[in-house]
Design a protein around this motif. Sequence first.
Motif, PDB file in Angstrom:
ATOM      1  N   THR A   5       0.820  -1.206   0.000  1.00  0.00           N
ATOM      2  CA  THR A   5       0.000   0.000   0.000  1.00  0.00           C
ATOM      3  C   THR A   5       0.859   1.263   0.000  1.00  0.00           C
ATOM      4  OG1 THR A   5      -1.745  -1.184   1.133  1.00  0.00           O
ATOM      5  CG2 THR A   5      -1.837   1.206   1.214  1.00  0.00           C
ATOM      6  N   GLY A   6       1.910   1.249   0.804  1.00  0.00           N
ATOM      7  CA  GLY A   6       2.814   2.396   0.856  1.00  0.00           C
ATOM      8  C   GLY A   6       3.492   2.630  -0.480  1.00  0.00           C
ATOM      9  N   ALA A   7       3.831   1.550  -1.170  1.00  0.00           N
ATOM     10  CA  ALA A   7       4.458   1.681  -2.488  1.00  0.00           C
ATOM     11  C   ALA A   7       3.479   2.287  -3.491  1.00  0.00           C
ATOM     12  CB  ALA A   7       4.951   0.322  -2.974  1.00  0.00           C
ATOM     13  N   ALA A   8       2.225   1.865  -3.436  1.00  0.00           N
ATOM     14  CA  ALA A   8       1.208   2.422  -4.334  1.00  0.00           C
ATOM     15  C   ALA A   8       1.035   3.912  -4.061  1.00  0.00           C
ATOM     16  CB  ALA A   8      -0.118   1.686  -4.170  1.00  0.00           C
ATOM     17  N   ALA A  31      -4.368   2.558  -2.804  1.00  0.00           N
ATOM     18  CA  ALA A  31      -3.914   2.726  -1.423  1.00  0.00           C
ATOM     19  C   ALA A  31      -5.061   3.175  -0.522  1.00  0.00           C
ATOM     20  CB  ALA A  31      -2.761   3.722  -1.366  1.00  0.00           C
ATOM     21  N   SER A  32      -5.904   4.055  -1.014  1.00  0.00           N
ATOM     22  CA  SER A  32      -7.043   4.538  -0.239  1.00  0.00           C
ATOM     23  C   SER A  32      -8.014   3.401   0.080  1.00  0.00           C
ATOM     24  CB  SER A  32      -7.766   5.652  -0.997  1.00  0.00           C
ATOM     25  OG  SER A  32      -8.915   6.070  -0.298  1.00  0.00           O
ATOM     26  N   ASP A  33      -8.248   2.548  -0.898  1.00  0.00           N
ATOM     27  CA  ASP A  33      -9.146   1.411  -0.685  1.00  0.00           C
ATOM     28  C   ASP A  33      -8.627   0.461   0.387  1.00  0.00           C
ATOM     29  OD1 ASP A  33     -10.886   2.406  -2.581  1.00  0.00           O
ATOM     30  OD2 ASP A  33     -10.287   0.999  -4.159  1.00  0.00           O
ATOM     31  N   ALA A  34      -7.317   0.528   0.641  1.00  0.00           N
ATOM     32  CA  ALA A  34      -6.697  -0.283   1.691  1.00  0.00           C
ATOM     33  C   ALA A  34      -6.517   0.527   2.976  1.00  0.00           C
ATOM     34  CB  ALA A  34      -5.360  -0.825   1.210  1.00  0.00           C
ATOM     35  N   SER A  35      -7.284   1.614   3.102  1.00  0.00           N
ATOM     36  CA  SER A  35      -7.313   2.456   4.313  1.00  0.00           C
ATOM     37  C   SER A  35      -6.050   3.285   4.538  1.00  0.00           C
ATOM     38  CB  SER A  35      -7.613   1.608   5.553  1.00  0.00           C
ATOM     39  OG  SER A  35      -8.854   0.970   5.409  1.00  0.00           O
ATOM     40  N   HIS A  36      -5.360   3.659   3.480  1.00  0.00           N
ATOM     41  CA  HIS A  36      -4.205   4.558   3.588  1.00  0.00           C
ATOM     42  C   HIS A  36      -4.749   5.988   3.568  1.00  0.00           C
ATOM     43  CE1 HIS A  36      -0.409   6.531   2.764  1.00  0.00           C
ATOM     44  NE2 HIS A  36       0.232   5.370   2.844  1.00  0.00           N
ATOM     45  N   THR A  37      -4.825   6.607   4.736  1.00  0.00           N
ATOM     46  CA  THR A  37      -5.486   7.903   4.882  1.00  0.00           C
ATOM     47  C   THR A  37      -4.808   9.013   4.093  1.00  0.00           C
ATOM     48  OG1 THR A  37      -5.931   7.152   7.123  1.00  0.00           O
ATOM     49  CG2 THR A  37      -6.587   9.354   6.605  1.00  0.00           C
ATOM     50  N   ASP A  38      -3.469   8.997   4.010  1.00  0.00           N
ATOM     51  CA  ASP A  38      -2.776  10.016   3.218  1.00  0.00           C
ATOM     52  C   ASP A  38      -3.179   9.917   1.751  1.00  0.00           C
ATOM     53  OD1 ASP A  38      -1.421  11.066   5.404  1.00  0.00           O
ATOM     54  OD2 ASP A  38       0.385   9.868   5.051  1.00  0.00           O
ATOM     55  N   ALA A  39      -3.352   8.693   1.268  1.00  0.00           N
ATOM     56  CA  ALA A  39      -3.776   8.508  -0.120  1.00  0.00           C
ATOM     57  C   ALA A  39      -5.181   9.053  -0.337  1.00  0.00           C
ATOM     58  CB  ALA A  39      -3.711   7.027  -0.501  1.00  0.00           C
ATOM     59  N   THR A  40      -6.044   8.851   0.643  1.00  0.00           N
ATOM     60  CA  THR A  40      -7.407   9.371   0.549  1.00  0.00           C
ATOM     61  C   THR A  40      -7.379  10.895   0.473  1.00  0.00           C
ATOM     62  OG1 THR A  40      -8.186   7.478   1.844  1.00  0.00           O
ATOM     63  CG2 THR A  40      -9.681   9.351   1.634  1.00  0.00           C
ATOM     64  N   ALA A  64     -10.814  13.107   6.878  1.00  0.00           N
ATOM     65  CA  ALA A  64     -11.029  13.897   8.097  1.00  0.00           C
ATOM     66  C   ALA A  64     -11.686  13.046   9.184  1.00  0.00           C
ATOM     67  CB  ALA A  64     -11.883  15.123   7.790  1.00  0.00           C
ATOM     68  N   ALA A  65     -12.563  12.140   8.787  1.00  0.00           N
ATOM     69  CA  ALA A  65     -13.207  11.249   9.755  1.00  0.00           C
ATOM     70  C   ALA A  65     -12.189  10.335  10.439  1.00  0.00           C
ATOM     71  CB  ALA A  65     -14.290  10.421   9.077  1.00  0.00           C
ATOM     72  N   ALA A  66     -11.054  10.137   9.769  1.00  0.00           N
ATOM     73  CA  ALA A  66      -9.970   9.335  10.341  1.00  0.00           C
ATOM     74  C   ALA A  66      -8.922  10.237  10.999  1.00  0.00           C
ATOM     75  CB  ALA A  66      -9.327   8.480   9.254  1.00  0.00           C
ATOM     76  N   ASN A  67      -9.316  11.478  11.293  1.00  0.00           N
ATOM     77  CA  ASN A  67      -8.469  12.461  11.988  1.00  0.00           C
ATOM     78  C   ASN A  67      -7.245  12.903  11.189  1.00  0.00           C
ATOM     79  OD1 ASN A  67     -10.112  12.574  14.321  1.00  0.00           O
ATOM     80  ND2 ASN A  67      -9.232  10.620  14.975  1.00  0.00           N
TER      81      ASN A  67
END
Length: 89
Positions: A5-8, A31-40, A64-67
């Motif tokens: 995920t980090g690589a993506a 990455a977002s679909d795998a819960s990577h908040t920075d990607a979102t 934002a919901a994930a802070n």
Amino acid sequence: MPKHTGAAYNLGILLDDSGRTEEAEQMFRQASDASHTDATANLGVLYAKAGRNEEAEQMYRQAAAANHTYATYALGVLLVESARSEESE
């Protein structure tokens, strides 16, 4: 979170910096679909730059919901710019 995920996410950054927006979107989405908040949050930025404000808002709200601090800020800016300042408070 899958191990790549980090690589993506990082590839998404490189692609975006190279002007390869569609490919960057795919990597950020993966990455977002795998819960990577920075990607979102970065999807939000990508969408906002393209004038896709409804999609940007959705991504910013999710992050934002994930802070995610930047996403919270960017959501406020987007809402103010869209004359929805009462929601940004």
